[in-house]
Design a protein around this motif. Structure first.
Motif, PDB file in Angstrom:
ATOM      1  N   TRP A 247     -29.424 -78.971  40.292  1.00 44.25           N
ATOM      2  CA  TRP A 247     -28.407 -78.484  39.345  1.00 44.25           C
ATOM      3  C   TRP A 247     -28.139 -76.989  39.532  1.00 44.25           C
ATOM      4  O   TRP A 247     -27.003 -76.536  39.381  1.00 44.25           O
ATOM      5  CB  TRP A 247     -28.847 -78.759  37.908  1.00 44.25           C
ATOM      6  CG  TRP A 247     -28.748 -80.204  37.525  1.00 44.25           C
ATOM      7  CD1 TRP A 247     -29.763 -81.046  37.173  1.00 44.25           C
ATOM      8  CD2 TRP A 247     -27.556 -80.989  37.480  1.00 44.25           C
ATOM      9  NE1 TRP A 247     -29.283 -82.299  36.912  1.00 44.25           N
ATOM     10  CE2 TRP A 247     -27.927 -82.295  37.085  1.00 44.25           C
ATOM     11  CE3 TRP A 247     -26.211 -80.721  37.717  1.00 44.25           C
ATOM     12  CZ2 TRP A 247     -27.001 -83.329  36.937  1.00 44.25           C
ATOM     13  CZ3 TRP A 247     -25.275 -81.745  37.570  1.00 44.25           C
ATOM     14  CH2 TRP A 247     -25.680 -83.031  37.187  1.00 44.25           C
ATOM     15  N   LEU A 248     -29.182 -76.235  39.852  1.00 44.95           N
ATOM     16  CA  LEU A 248     -28.997 -74.806  40.103  1.00 44.95           C
ATOM     17  C   LEU A 248     -28.083 -74.590  41.309  1.00 44.95           C
ATOM     18  O   LEU A 248     -27.157 -73.763  41.261  1.00 44.95           O
ATOM     19  CB  LEU A 248     -30.357 -74.136  40.350  1.00 44.95           C
ATOM     20  CG  LEU A 248     -30.313 -72.657  40.746  1.00 44.95           C
ATOM     21  CD1 LEU A 248     -29.670 -71.817  39.639  1.00 44.95           C
ATOM     22  CD2 LEU A 248     -31.725 -72.147  41.065  1.00 44.95           C
ATOM     23  N   LEU A 249     -28.318 -75.338  42.375  1.00 40.02           N
ATOM     24  CA  LEU A 249     -27.499 -75.196  43.583  1.00 40.02           C
ATOM     25  C   LEU A 249     -26.056 -75.628  43.317  1.00 40.02           C
ATOM     26  O   LEU A 249     -25.116 -74.996  43.817  1.00 40.02           O
ATOM     27  CB  LEU A 249     -28.102 -76.015  44.723  1.00 40.02           C
ATOM     28  CG  LEU A 249     -29.431 -75.491  45.285  1.00 40.02           C
ATOM     29  CD1 LEU A 249     -30.030 -76.480  46.278  1.00 40.02           C
ATOM     30  CD2 LEU A 249     -29.240 -74.131  45.943  1.00 40.02           C
ATOM     31  N   LEU A 250     -25.868 -76.680  42.531  1.00 45.56           N
ATOM     32  CA  LEU A 250     -24.499 -77.105  42.193  1.00 45.56           C
ATOM     33  C   LEU A 250     -23.773 -76.002  41.438  1.00 45.56           C
ATOM     34  O   LEU A 250     -22.588 -75.719  41.701  1.00 45.56           O
ATOM     35  CB  LEU A 250     -24.523 -78.385  41.360  1.00 45.56           C
ATOM     36  CG  LEU A 250     -24.884 -79.690  42.056  1.00 45.56           C
ATOM     37  CD1 LEU A 250     -24.673 -80.871  41.107  1.00 45.56           C
ATOM     38  CD2 LEU A 250     -24.067 -79.901  43.321  1.00 45.56           C
ATOM     39  N   TRP A 251     -24.452 -75.385  40.491  1.00 44.69           N
ATOM     40  CA  TRP A 251     -23.826 -74.306  39.716  1.00 44.69           C
ATOM     41  C   TRP A 251     -23.492 -73.115  40.617  1.00 44.69           C
ATOM     42  O   TRP A 251     -22.405 -72.537  40.517  1.00 44.69           O
ATOM     43  CB  TRP A 251     -24.755 -73.869  38.581  1.00 44.69           C
ATOM     44  CG  TRP A 251     -24.237 -72.677  37.830  1.00 44.69           C
ATOM     45  CD1 TRP A 251     -23.016 -72.551  37.228  1.00 44.69           C
ATOM     46  CD2 TRP A 251     -24.917 -71.436  37.632  1.00 44.69           C
ATOM     47  NE1 TRP A 251     -22.899 -71.304  36.655  1.00 44.69           N
ATOM     48  CE2 TRP A 251     -24.053 -70.606  36.887  1.00 44.69           C
ATOM     49  CE3 TRP A 251     -26.176 -70.962  37.995  1.00 44.69           C
ATOM     50  CZ2 TRP A 251     -24.405 -69.317  36.515  1.00 44.69           C
ATOM     51  CZ3 TRP A 251     -26.537 -69.681  37.614  1.00 44.69           C
ATOM     52  CH2 TRP A 251     -25.650 -68.872  36.883  1.00 44.69           C
ATOM     53  N   ILE A 252     -24.403 -72.746  41.515  1.00 48.78           N
ATOM     54  CA  ILE A 252     -24.143 -71.627  42.421  1.00 48.78           C
ATOM     55  C   ILE A 252     -22.953 -71.942  43.325  1.00 48.78           C
ATOM     56  O   ILE A 252     -22.063 -71.103  43.516  1.00 48.78           O
ATOM     57  CB  ILE A 252     -25.394 -71.310  43.268  1.00 48.78           C
ATOM     58  CG1 ILE A 252     -26.515 -70.761  42.387  1.00 48.78           C
ATOM     59  CG2 ILE A 252     -25.051 -70.298  44.372  1.00 48.78           C
ATOM     60  CD1 ILE A 252     -27.834 -70.586  43.113  1.00 48.78           C
ATOM     61  N   GLY A 253     -22.930 -73.143  43.903  1.00 47.66           N
ATOM     62  CA  GLY A 253     -21.817 -73.532  44.772  1.00 47.66           C
ATOM     63  C   GLY A 253     -20.493 -73.501  44.039  1.00 47.66           C
ATOM     64  O   GLY A 253     -19.486 -73.001  44.569  1.00 47.66           O
ATOM     65  N   PHE A 254     -20.468 -74.023  42.814  1.00 47.39           N
ATOM     66  CA  PHE A 254     -19.232 -74.033  42.028  1.00 47.39           C
ATOM     67  C   PHE A 254     -18.816 -72.609  41.671  1.00 47.39           C
ATOM     68  O   PHE A 254     -17.615 -72.291  41.650  1.00 47.39           O
ATOM     69  CB  PHE A 254     -19.413 -74.866  40.755  1.00 47.39           C
ATOM     70  CG  PHE A 254     -18.122 -75.292  40.118  1.00 47.39           C
ATOM     71  CD1 PHE A 254     -17.549 -76.513  40.430  1.00 47.39           C
ATOM     72  CD2 PHE A 254     -17.472 -74.470  39.213  1.00 47.39           C
ATOM     73  CE1 PHE A 254     -16.355 -76.909  39.853  1.00 47.39           C
ATOM     74  CE2 PHE A 254     -16.282 -74.853  38.619  1.00 47.39           C
ATOM     75  CZ  PHE A 254     -15.717 -76.077  38.937  1.00 47.39           C
ATOM     76  N   THR A 255     -19.782 -71.751  41.393  1.00 49.39           N
ATOM     77  CA  THR A 255     -19.473 -70.354  41.052  1.00 49.39           C
ATOM     78  C   THR A 255     -18.825 -69.631  42.225  1.00 49.39           C
ATOM     79  O   THR A 255     -17.894 -68.826  42.041  1.00 49.39           O
ATOM     80  CB  THR A 255     -20.759 -69.622  40.618  1.00 49.39           C
ATOM     81  OG1 THR A 255     -21.320 -70.279  39.478  1.00 49.39           O
ATOM     82  CG2 THR A 255     -20.452 -68.170  40.262  1.00 49.39           C
ATOM     83  N   LEU A 256     -19.292 -69.904  43.437  1.00 53.69           N
ATOM     84  CA  LEU A 256     -18.684 -69.290  44.618  1.00 53.69           C
ATOM     85  C   LEU A 256     -17.227 -69.746  44.770  1.00 53.69           C
ATOM     86  O   LEU A 256     -16.347 -68.951  45.130  1.00 53.69           O
ATOM     87  CB  LEU A 256     -19.483 -69.649  45.872  1.00 53.69           C
ATOM     88  CG  LEU A 256     -20.908 -69.089  45.937  1.00 53.69           C
ATOM     89  CD1 LEU A 256     -21.601 -69.541  47.211  1.00 53.69           C
ATOM     90  CD2 LEU A 256     -20.890 -67.559  45.846  1.00 53.69           C
ATOM     91  N   PHE A 257     -16.963 -71.026  44.496  1.00 51.82           N
ATOM     92  CA  PHE A 257     -15.583 -71.527  44.489  1.00 51.82           C
ATOM     93  C   PHE A 257     -14.755 -70.777  43.448  1.00 51.82           C
ATOM     94  O   PHE A 257     -13.607 -70.362  43.718  1.00 51.82           O
ATOM     95  CB  PHE A 257     -15.600 -73.026  44.213  1.00 51.82           C
ATOM     96  CG  PHE A 257     -14.336 -73.580  43.628  1.00 51.82           C
ATOM     97  CD1 PHE A 257     -13.142 -73.577  44.346  1.00 51.82           C
ATOM     98  CD2 PHE A 257     -14.331 -74.130  42.350  1.00 51.82           C
ATOM     99  CE1 PHE A 257     -11.976 -74.095  43.799  1.00 51.82           C
ATOM    100  CE2 PHE A 257     -13.182 -74.646  41.799  1.00 51.82           C
ATOM    101  CZ  PHE A 257     -11.988 -74.629  42.520  1.00 51.82           C
ATOM    102  N   LEU A 258     -15.317 -70.569  42.272  1.00 53.71           N
ATOM    103  CA  LEU A 258     -14.615 -69.849  41.208  1.00 53.71           C
ATOM    104  C   LEU A 258     -14.291 -68.418  41.635  1.00 53.71           C
ATOM    105  O   LEU A 258     -13.212 -67.898  41.317  1.00 53.71           O
ATOM    106  CB  LEU A 258     -15.464 -69.847  39.935  1.00 53.71           C
ATOM    107  CG  LEU A 258     -14.910 -69.087  38.722  1.00 53.71           C
ATOM    108  CD1 LEU A 258     -13.558 -69.647  38.304  1.00 53.71           C
ATOM    109  CD2 LEU A 258     -15.898 -69.143  37.559  1.00 53.71           C
TER     110      LEU A 258
END
Length: 411
Positions: A247-258
């Motif tokens: 879940w941490l990696l998913l949040w980081i990946g999505f944040t980079l997209f943002l």
């Protein structure tokens, strides 16, 4: 506009998109009608299975397929492999989804058969996309996201097939692990990666952004896939630490997209954005918040009720909100191209903006959002009257949204 859509069969895209609204309206009505079951947390009952599959398959998957038939030639600069094959695929897919949804609602033990037809339709779509992408001369960064999303669509239907087999013939594999994998493949793999991929094209297109770098796209994609890998491992190994890392990696990946999206918006030429587009952008922020909350909840080892609320919010405020926001930009372009493209220079035609009436959009989108938040509050407080009211508000909002689409098609 002529060049962008020269290789697009508008009728094929519209067939998927317009039919999908029947699934959306039907799903919301069934949820409204079953408010009492929702309030008590009985999600795995036949009527709610039917509603969920009408929402996800009947609406979200169908509308995304239609959007892909329009967007793939534009994004990848490659014509669809075989448009006639696409119409056959449309008929088989919609038939399968309808049969599957009815069987899930009335007799889940035979849902395997409707699921098999649905799988055939989706496999036809994947075959169509595979040959289309294969013909692309120069692969770009968005191609990877699209290919990844299509791969997860394939994994989603395989997992769904195993679930239907378990229900109809007795459990042969770990049902809960397959169920969790099915949700992850479909929601974060198929839908999220595809929305992210198309957003890299649609956001600069609708905001007239130039000079942006998309510098985080590769890292975002890799980290997001890595997060999914850890989550899948956690489902099968029942390891909470792996889940937290995932879940941490998913949040980081999505944040980079943002971060990439924020850079695009900072370099846009169009200062006043359309209302529907602003709501699509809002969905990205909702997605970021929910990814973060999922990570926090994984640290707390919360119960199934909290996870159920997060999944609901993920579907409604990130996936469905994104689709509804982008559609109000896509449908007018499709309809204008179909009806007026060949008349340019021969007779007077309306401008694209004449097909769009945004005066009621804020009311509709805000009502939709209020309905979602209210539904969550009603569920957590176990208030049946609130649940019926907010589910009714969601249903009315969807109907009104559909009316605005019909108004575009009448112009």
């Amino acid at each position: 506009m002529n060049n962008s859509f020269s290789h697009v069969n508008i009728k094929l895209a519209l067939a998927f998109i317009l039919t999908s609204f029947l699934g959306l309206v039907a799903s919301q009505f069934i949820l409204f009608w079953n408010s009492e079951w929702l309030i008590h947390g009985y999600f795995r009952i036949p009527s709610l299975w039917m509603a969920f599959h009408l929402l996800i398959l009947g609406f979200a998957v169908m509308v995304v397929m239609g959007a892909m038939y329009q967007m793939i030639p534009v994004v990848l600069l490659t014509p669809i492999w075989n448009e006639r094959f696409g119409f056959y695929q449309y008929i088989i897919t919609i038939s399968g989804i309808l049969i599957l949804s009815i069987q899930l609602g009335l007799k889940p033990s035979i849902a395997f058969y409707g699921g098999a037809i649905t799988i055939i339709g989706i496999l036809m779509f994947l075959f169509q996309m595979y040959l289309t992408i294969k013909a692309q001369k120069q692969k770009n960064r968005i191609t990877g996201l699209v290919v990844g999303a299509l791969t997860f669509l394939f994994l989603t239907i395989i997992a769904g097939f195993l679930l239907a087999w378990n229900i109809g013939n007795g459990e042969i594999l770990r049902h809960e692990s397959i169920f969790s994998s099915h949700l992850l493949f479909g929601l974060t793999g198929w839908f999220t990666l595809l929305i992210i991929g198309f957003s890299y094209k649609l956001v600069p297109m609708f905001s007239l952004a130039h000079g942006f770098s998309m510098r985080w796209i590769k890292k975002a994609y890799f980290i997001y896939l890595l997060g999914m890998f850890f989550l899948i491992l956690s489902f099968w190994m029942n390891d909470s630490t792996l889940s937290q890392i995932g879940w941490l990696l998913l949040w980081i990946g999505f944040t980079l997209f943002l971060l990439d999206i924020r850079e695009m918006l900072a370099k846009r030429l169009r200062r006043q954005l359309d209302r529907s587009f602003r709501f699509a952008l809002m969905a990205i922020y909702f997605g970021s918040v929910i990814h973060f909350l999922a990570f926090i909840v994984s640290l707390m080892k919360a119960n199934a009720v909290i996870w159920g609320v997060l999944i609901y919010l993920y579907i409604m405020t990130w996936i469905i909100f994104s689709i509804l926001g982008y559609l109000k930009k896509i449908v007018p372009v499709l309809w204008w191209t179909l009806k007026y493209d060949k008349k340019i220079g021969k007779e007077q035609v309306p401008a694209l903006k004449d097909l769009i009436n945004e005066k009621n959009d804020i009311i509709i989108y805000c009502s939709f959002l209020i309905g979602i938040v209210g539904t969550v509050i009603a569920f957590l407080t176990e208030n049946i009257l609130l649940m019926q009211f907010f589910q009714g508000l969601l249903f009315v909002s969807i109907v009104l949204y559909g009316i605005t689409i019909i108004q575009i098609l009448r112009k």
